[in-house]
Design an enzyme around this catalytic site. Structure first.
Site, mmCIF file in Angstrom:
data_model
loop_
_atom_site.group_PDB
_atom_site.id
_atom_site.type_symbol
_atom_site.label_atom_id
_atom_site.label_comp_id
_atom_site.label_asym_id
_atom_site.label_seq_id
_atom_site.Cartn_x
_atom_site.Cartn_y
_atom_site.Cartn_z
ATOM 1 N N LYS A 15 -17.733 -42.495 12.356
ATOM 2 C CA LYS A 15 -16.430 -42.703 12.577
ATOM 3 C C LYS A 15 -15.691 -43.580 11.676
ATOM 4 O O LYS A 15 -14.563 -43.080 11.063
ATOM 5 C CB LYS A 15 -16.093 -43.039 14.101
ATOM 6 C CG LYS A 15 -16.960 -42.725 15.113
ATOM 7 C CD LYS A 15 -16.221 -42.886 16.416
ATOM 8 C CE LYS A 15 -16.695 -44.378 16.938
ATOM 9 N NZ LYS A 15 -17.910 -44.696 17.000
ATOM 10 N N ARG A 129 -26.380 -51.189 7.285
ATOM 11 C CA ARG A 129 -24.876 -50.897 7.044
ATOM 12 C C ARG A 129 -24.696 -52.439 6.557
ATOM 13 O O ARG A 129 -24.826 -53.784 7.133
ATOM 14 C CB ARG A 129 -23.947 -50.804 8.517
ATOM 15 C CG ARG A 129 -22.713 -50.430 8.116
ATOM 16 C CD ARG A 129 -22.175 -49.561 9.160
ATOM 17 N NE ARG A 129 -21.905 -50.443 10.345
ATOM 18 C CZ ARG A 129 -21.245 -49.716 11.465
ATOM 19 N NH1 ARG A 129 -21.099 -48.352 11.438
ATOM 20 N NH2 ARG A 129 -21.144 -50.453 12.656
ATOM 21 N N ARG A 172 -25.843 -51.827 22.346
ATOM 22 C CA ARG A 172 -24.502 -51.152 22.307
ATOM 23 C C ARG A 172 -24.930 -49.598 22.493
ATOM 24 O O ARG A 172 -23.970 -49.120 23.105
ATOM 25 C CB ARG A 172 -23.968 -51.144 20.626
ATOM 26 C CG ARG A 172 -23.444 -52.599 20.246
ATOM 27 C CD ARG A 172 -23.161 -52.660 19.030
ATOM 28 N NE ARG A 172 -21.795 -52.071 18.616
ATOM 29 C CZ ARG A 172 -21.387 -51.877 17.377
ATOM 30 N NH1 ARG A 172 -21.923 -51.681 16.237
ATOM 31 N NH2 ARG A 172 -20.057 -51.583 17.286
HETATM 32 P P1 AMP Z 1 -16.372 -50.997 16.169
HETATM 33 O O1 AMP Z 1 -15.808 -51.467 14.991
HETATM 34 O O2 AMP Z 1 -15.421 -49.855 16.830
HETATM 35 O O3 AMP Z 1 -17.777 -50.657 16.443
HETATM 36 O O4 AMP Z 1 -15.919 -52.202 17.202
HETATM 37 C C1 AMP Z 1 -16.627 -53.361 16.989
HETATM 38 C C2 AMP Z 1 -16.496 -54.112 18.382
HETATM 39 O O5 AMP Z 1 -15.323 -54.480 18.941
HETATM 40 C C3 AMP Z 1 -17.225 -53.431 19.603
HETATM 41 O O6 AMP Z 1 -18.473 -53.630 19.694
HETATM 42 C C4 AMP Z 1 -16.414 -54.077 20.820
HETATM 43 O O7 AMP Z 1 -16.730 -55.341 21.056
HETATM 44 C C5 AMP Z 1 -15.292 -54.229 20.088
HETATM 45 N N1 AMP Z 1 -13.931 -53.014 20.616
HETATM 46 C C6 AMP Z 1 -13.679 -52.191 19.683
HETATM 47 N N2 AMP Z 1 -12.934 -51.192 20.414
HETATM 48 C C7 AMP Z 1 -13.061 -51.420 21.674
HETATM 49 C C8 AMP Z 1 -12.458 -50.958 22.665
HETATM 50 N N3 AMP Z 1 -11.916 -49.796 22.689
HETATM 51 N N4 AMP Z 1 -13.009 -51.605 24.030
HETATM 52 C C9 AMP Z 1 -13.437 -52.653 23.996
HETATM 53 N N5 AMP Z 1 -14.179 -53.420 23.060
HETATM 54 C C10 AMP Z 1 -13.862 -52.878 21.679
#
Ligand code: AMP
Length: 217
Positions: A15, A129, A172
């Site tokens: 993404k 990564r 995760r």
């Molecule tokens: P990402 O970069 O999208 O993988 O997000 C990194 C981390 O940010 C996730 O593992 C969550 O801890 C937090 N996070 C991002 N988006 C959300 C969301 N919509 N709801 C809750 N936690 C989020």
């Protein structure tokens, strides 16, 4: 063609790699809650201080905090014509809150883009990564920097995000993605939002070409 889009898939589906390019092509802002939260953590804001522990463990930040942050972002003028959401909604309550906000704007989600990848591929991608200070993302195998461990652009050391460590990745995927986020896809199927399923395996260019074919500009 501007509109309200959501790119959906497990962590490691691609993404973060595909969304900025796709958003530029669709002429909408790319809104990634993970990036926004990392900026809060870096800036030591009250939200960042509260979010950091959840993020480092690979857990979700509480819905009310993320929903408020996202609500403020989509109220900004550049998002008036649409946006590409990346990493939000990640729970059904977040999706319901988003639906309410969009209903108030009189414009529901146009499309959910699902990036389909296997669990093994997710683990392989995430554990390799590496991230540069400016946000550029490399991969040890698939997209290595010219000098191992060093950013091509600024010459600074690359870092592995704490939430990209292998045990955190497994948490995760199983306890967060399968249990809490996959139901968001089912929610939008039930509500009747158009879903476009994209094969997320293969190279970045392969996946980009599939996205372009599925969403003609
Ligand atoms: P990402 O970069 O999208 O993988 O997000 C990194 C981390 O940010 C996730 O593992 C969550 O801890 C937090 N996070 C991002 N988006 C959300 C969301 N919509 N709801 C809750 N936690 C989020």
């Amino acid at each position: 063609m501007p509109g309200a889009y959501l790119i959906f898939g497990p962590p490691g589906a691609g993404k973060g790699t595909q969304a900025p390019r796709l958003a530029a092509r669709l002429a909408v802002p790319h809104i990634a809650t993970g990036d926004m939260l990392r900026a809060h953590v870096k800036g030591n804001t009250p939200l960042g201080i509260e979010a950091k522990g959840y993020m480092d463990a690979g857990d979700l930040v509480p819905d009310d905090l993320v929903v408020r942050m996202l609500g403020e972002r989509i109220a900004e003028p550049d998002a008036a014509g649409g946006f590409l959401l990346d990493g939000f909604p990640r729970t059904v309550p977040q999706a319901v809150a988003l639906d309410q906000m969009l209903a108030e704007r009189g414009r529901p989600l146009d499309c959910v883009l699902v990036l389909d990848v296997s669990e093994e591929e997710v683990v392989r991608r995430i554990s390799g990564r590496l991230v540069a200070k400016n946000g550029r993302i490399y991969h040890e195998l698939y997209d290595p920097p010219k000098v191992p461990g060093i950013d091509d652009d600024e010459g600074l050391p690359l870092e592995r995000r704490p939430d990209d460590e292998a045990d955190v990745v497994r948490n995760r995927y199983r306890n967060v993605y399968l249990a809490q986020t996959l139901p968001v896809r089912e929610h939008y199927q039930q509500v009747g939002v158009r879903e476009v399923l994209i094969d997320g395996m293969g190279t970045t260019d392969d996946v980009a070409a599939r996205l372009d074919a599925a969403l003609p500009a």
